[in-house]
Enzyme design. Sequence first.
Site, PDB file in Angstrom:
ATOM      1  N   PHE A  44     -15.496  28.258  37.988  1.00 10.24           N
ATOM      2  CA  PHE A  44     -15.775  28.948  39.087  1.00 10.24           C
ATOM      3  C   PHE A  44     -15.860  27.813  40.054  1.00 10.24           C
ATOM      4  O   PHE A  44     -15.528  26.949  40.042  1.00 10.24           O
ATOM      5  CB  PHE A  44     -17.524  29.120  39.031  1.00 10.24           C
ATOM      6  CG  PHE A  44     -17.569  30.177  38.449  1.00 10.24           C
ATOM      7  CD1 PHE A  44     -16.764  31.162  37.579  1.00 10.24           C
ATOM      8  CD2 PHE A  44     -19.166  30.948  38.485  1.00 10.24           C
ATOM      9  CE1 PHE A  44     -17.209  32.386  37.135  1.00 10.24           C
ATOM     10  CE2 PHE A  44     -19.310  32.182  37.637  1.00 10.24           C
ATOM     11  CZ  PHE A  44     -18.456  32.713  37.091  1.00 10.24           C
ATOM     12  N   GLU A  74      -3.854  32.212  32.945  1.00  9.71           N
ATOM     13  CA  GLU A  74      -3.654  31.020  32.179  1.00  9.71           C
ATOM     14  C   GLU A  74      -2.186  31.080  31.435  1.00  9.71           C
ATOM     15  O   GLU A  74      -1.480  30.251  31.699  1.00  9.71           O
ATOM     16  CB  GLU A  74      -4.719  30.638  31.281  1.00  9.71           C
ATOM     17  CG  GLU A  74      -4.331  29.320  30.708  1.00  9.71           C
ATOM     18  CD  GLU A  74      -5.479  28.900  29.671  1.00  9.71           C
ATOM     19  OE1 GLU A  74      -6.359  29.741  29.488  1.00  9.71           O
ATOM     20  OE2 GLU A  74      -5.779  27.892  29.396  1.00  9.71           O
ATOM     21  N   HIS A 125      -7.997  27.247  28.023  1.00  4.34           N
ATOM     22  CA  HIS A 125      -9.079  27.587  28.619  1.00  4.34           C
ATOM     23  C   HIS A 125      -9.694  28.884  27.932  1.00  4.34           C
ATOM     24  O   HIS A 125     -10.838  28.846  27.441  1.00  4.34           O
ATOM     25  CB  HIS A 125      -9.040  27.613  30.037  1.00  4.34           C
ATOM     26  CG  HIS A 125     -10.589  27.998  30.659  1.00  4.34           C
ATOM     27  ND1 HIS A 125     -11.635  27.292  30.423  1.00  4.34           N
ATOM     28  CD2 HIS A 125     -10.730  28.952  31.581  1.00  4.34           C
ATOM     29  CE1 HIS A 125     -12.389  27.839  31.084  1.00  4.34           C
ATOM     30  NE2 HIS A 125     -12.248  28.772  31.653  1.00  4.34           N
ATOM     31  N   CYS A 131     -16.977  25.396  34.685  1.00  6.84           N
ATOM     32  CA  CYS A 131     -16.590  25.205  33.268  1.00  6.84           C
ATOM     33  C   CYS A 131     -15.347  24.364  33.191  1.00  6.84           C
ATOM     34  O   CYS A 131     -15.129  24.139  31.923  1.00  6.84           O
ATOM     35  CB  CYS A 131     -15.783  26.861  33.039  1.00  6.84           C
ATOM     36  SG  CYS A 131     -17.092  27.857  33.613  1.00  6.84           S
ATOM     37  N   LYS A 181     -12.725  28.983  22.102  1.00  2.00           N
ATOM     38  CA  LYS A 181     -14.020  29.909  22.449  1.00  2.00           C
ATOM     39  C   LYS A 181     -14.095  31.137  21.802  1.00  2.00           C
ATOM     40  O   LYS A 181     -15.153  31.805  21.690  1.00  2.00           O
ATOM     41  CB  LYS A 181     -13.841  30.317  23.994  1.00  2.00           C
ATOM     42  CG  LYS A 181     -14.021  28.981  25.067  1.00  2.00           C
ATOM     43  CD  LYS A 181     -13.872  29.325  26.635  1.00  2.00           C
ATOM     44  CE  LYS A 181     -14.190  28.243  27.523  1.00  2.00           C
ATOM     45  NZ  LYS A 181     -12.842  27.560  27.502  1.00  2.00           N
ATOM     46  N   HIS A 212     -18.469  30.413  25.408  1.00  2.00           N
ATOM     47  CA  HIS A 212     -18.106  29.585  26.449  1.00  2.00           C
ATOM     48  C   HIS A 212     -19.440  28.507  26.739  1.00  2.00           C
ATOM     49  O   HIS A 212     -20.607  29.259  27.041  1.00  2.00           O
ATOM     50  CB  HIS A 212     -17.780  30.478  27.666  1.00  2.00           C
ATOM     51  CG  HIS A 212     -17.384  29.649  28.764  1.00  2.00           C
ATOM     52  ND1 HIS A 212     -17.231  28.648  29.039  1.00  2.00           N
ATOM     53  CD2 HIS A 212     -16.511  30.340  29.523  1.00  2.00           C
ATOM     54  CE1 HIS A 212     -16.818  28.313  30.160  1.00  2.00           C
ATOM     55  NE2 HIS A 212     -16.194  29.450  30.398  1.00  2.00           N
TER      56      HIS A 212
END
Lengths: 406, 273
Positions: A394, A309, A298, A158, A330, A335
Site C-alpha cells: 500500500f 506482478e 509478492h 507489505c 503466501k 499475507h
Amino acid sequence: MNQPDPIWITGIGVACSLGSDFETVSRNLLEGRSGIDTIYTFDVSQHPSRIGAAVHSVPCPRGWDARAFAARPKLQQVALWCCSSALSDAGYDIGLAPARVGLILGTATEWMLGWEEDGLTRDDGRYCDPVNDREALVTLVQRELGLCGPVATLSTACATGNFALAMARRWLQLGWVDICVAGGCDAAVTPLTLAGFGNLRALSRQNDWPQAASRPFDKERDGFVLGEGGAIFVLERTSHAKSRGARAYGELAGCGLSSDAYHLVIPSPDPTYAITAMKAALADAEIGPHQVDYVNAHGTSTPVGDMAEAKALRMVLGEWANSIPVSATKSMTGHLLTAASAIEALACLATFRYNALPPTINLDHPDPECDLCHVAHTAREGKTRVAISNSFGFGGSNSCAVFRAA
Amino acid sequence: MDAHPEKGIAVFGTELGPSSDADEASVVCDVVASASAIVAAEETSRLREPLVAAFCDRVSNALLKQADEQSLVTLRAFCNLFQRWPELRRPDPNWGLVVAPRVPGRKRVIESIGKFREQGAWSISPHIIPHCTLHSLAGLLSQVLDLHGPNIGTGGKPGCEGEAFAVAGTWLAAERLPGLWLVLTGWDRESATYRGSMCQALVLGLKSAARQDAVGRSRVIISPTAALPHVPLVSLEAFLTAMGNSGIATAWRLGVAGALTLHPASRVLEIAA
C-alpha cells in the site's frame, strides 16, 4: 556499488503459522503445507473473511520467565522471540552482543494494536487514552536485549521487510554498525484489522475451505488471507562473520526500491516502477536476469496485484521468464503484511539450504494473464545460487531483494 | 558552550566548519528548503478544501476526506514551502520521502472501536488501514508530490523522531538518493479528543551536502554512531524551535546511539564568509 565485503545473513528468528524456527518453517514450506485455518480466537461470524494464518503461541526466549512472557501483547512476543532467537542463532548470547548492533524493526500499527486490545476489553469507555499508550516496540526490544546501536522502526506496508533488509545492508556498508538485526513483525489477525481489510474487499471470502483460499496466480483467486508473525535476520559483513567463524544462510546481494505514486491501495496498472525496483536490485547485485534461479513473488492472490506482478516479471526477465521458476509462498503463510517480505526472505534462504524450491499451492488453474514458470503444488528440487524476492505495498511501495548463496 | 535543558546543547561562537563536527560516519545534509504548519484541532477539517485546490492535479476530495489531521497539516506545510520555493514543486522524481508521524489515527480508532462494539465488523471503515498506519502519510505524499523514490514511514511514537534522521541519512549518504523530504508531524499533546491541541508538521528538503552550496542554507549533520548521552533526544518541537534560532548550532541525541546537529542558515553564512 562495489561490494568488497558482501553482507551475509548469519542468524534467523521466525514465528509464523508454520513454525517458530528456520528448519520447521522451511520444511513446511517445502512440503506445501498451509498454515491457514478458520479463525477461532475471536468471533468471526459477522466478518466477510473468517480465515487467517494466526500464530497461536510464541516460544519464550531461553532464560525468560515463561508466564510473564506469555502475558505480553502478541506483537511484543513475536518481536522479542524473533530478535533474540536470531541473535542466538547467529551465535550471540543475549546481553553479550557487541555494542554496535543496529536494530531495524518493520511494523506499521503497533499503537493501533494496543488501542484495539484496550478498546475491546475495557468497559469504562476510556480506551485509547494516551496514559495507556505503550512504549515504542523498537525501544523496548533494544532495551530488553541490551542492544546499543542505532535503531529504526520502518513501514512501507507489505514491502516493509525488504526495506528493513535494504537499510540494514546500507548501515553495514556505511560502517554504522558491525551487526544489524532487521526484519518485520506483525500481529494483525485481530477483529478490527480483519474487518478493515475485509471491508476493503482485499481478503479472500473462500471461508469454507481455508487452506485453499490463498491461491496466487490462479484463476479462482479472490483476495489475500491475513497472516501474522515475524522474521528477523542478523546481518553482518562477511569479514566480520568469518572472523568469528560464523556460518551464512546466504548473502543479501542487492536491493531495489521505488514508489508508484499512483494510489494508496491499488498497484499501478503501469508496471514501470515495479520494474524499476526489480532492475535496480539486479543492478545492485551486479547480475543479469539470466542469473536468477528462483523468484519468490509478492503473489498475494488478489486479482489485480498478481496480474500486475506477472506482467512486470515478464518484462524484467524477458525470454528467461519462461524458464525461471516462480512461486508465491503466501499461498501457505497467508499475507503477513509488514512481515511478509521477511518471511519470504526466509523462503529464499531455504532454497539455498535445502536445494529445493517451495511451491505455490492451490495453483489448480493458472491464470493465463499470469503466465510464468510456476512451481505449482509441490516443491521442485534443484540447486539455487540466486533467488529474488518481490514485495509491493500500500502506498505504492515497490521492493525487490536479491539473495545469493554464500 | 552553553547547555539548554529543552533544546540540547547550543554551541555559540566556536569555529565550527559545516562538517568539522562530523565524524567519519556522519552524513552532512543541506536543508534546501523547510517549512512548517501548526493548526488547532478545531481548524484542521477546514484545510481540506484549499488543499484539494492546491494539489488538484494529484488529489481528489475523496482522498483527502479520509486523510487524518497529521496528513492535512503536513500538506499545509508543503503548501507553505512551495510558496517560497516553487521550483521544488517538481524536484527530481527520484526524491524519496521519510515521514515520521506520531501515533496517527487515534480519533478514527476510537470511533471504529465504538462502532465495532455496537454494530460489528461491517461498521469498520475500509479507509482506516490505508490512512492511519505508519506508512500512510508517506504513501499519500508520494502520490501527491508524484515522487518515485522510496517512501518510508518511520518512528511512529513520541520520542522516536531521531529515527527519521537516521533513515534519511541512510539514503542520502553517498548520494544514494538525489534528495528527500523529511517530515516530522504530531500533536503538541496527546489526548483522546485532541480538543484544544495543536497539530504541527515540519518539512525539510534534504540533499547530501556539497561544500559550494553552503551559503545561505541550514545544514544538518546526522552522526549515527556518535555518542552524546547528556543531550536531549531530538523532537519535532525542539527542532522547530532550533530552526528559528539563527546563528545557534544545536545538538541532540537520535536515540541510545547517534547524534544530530543543526546549523541554521545564518551560521552557515557566517562560516562561508
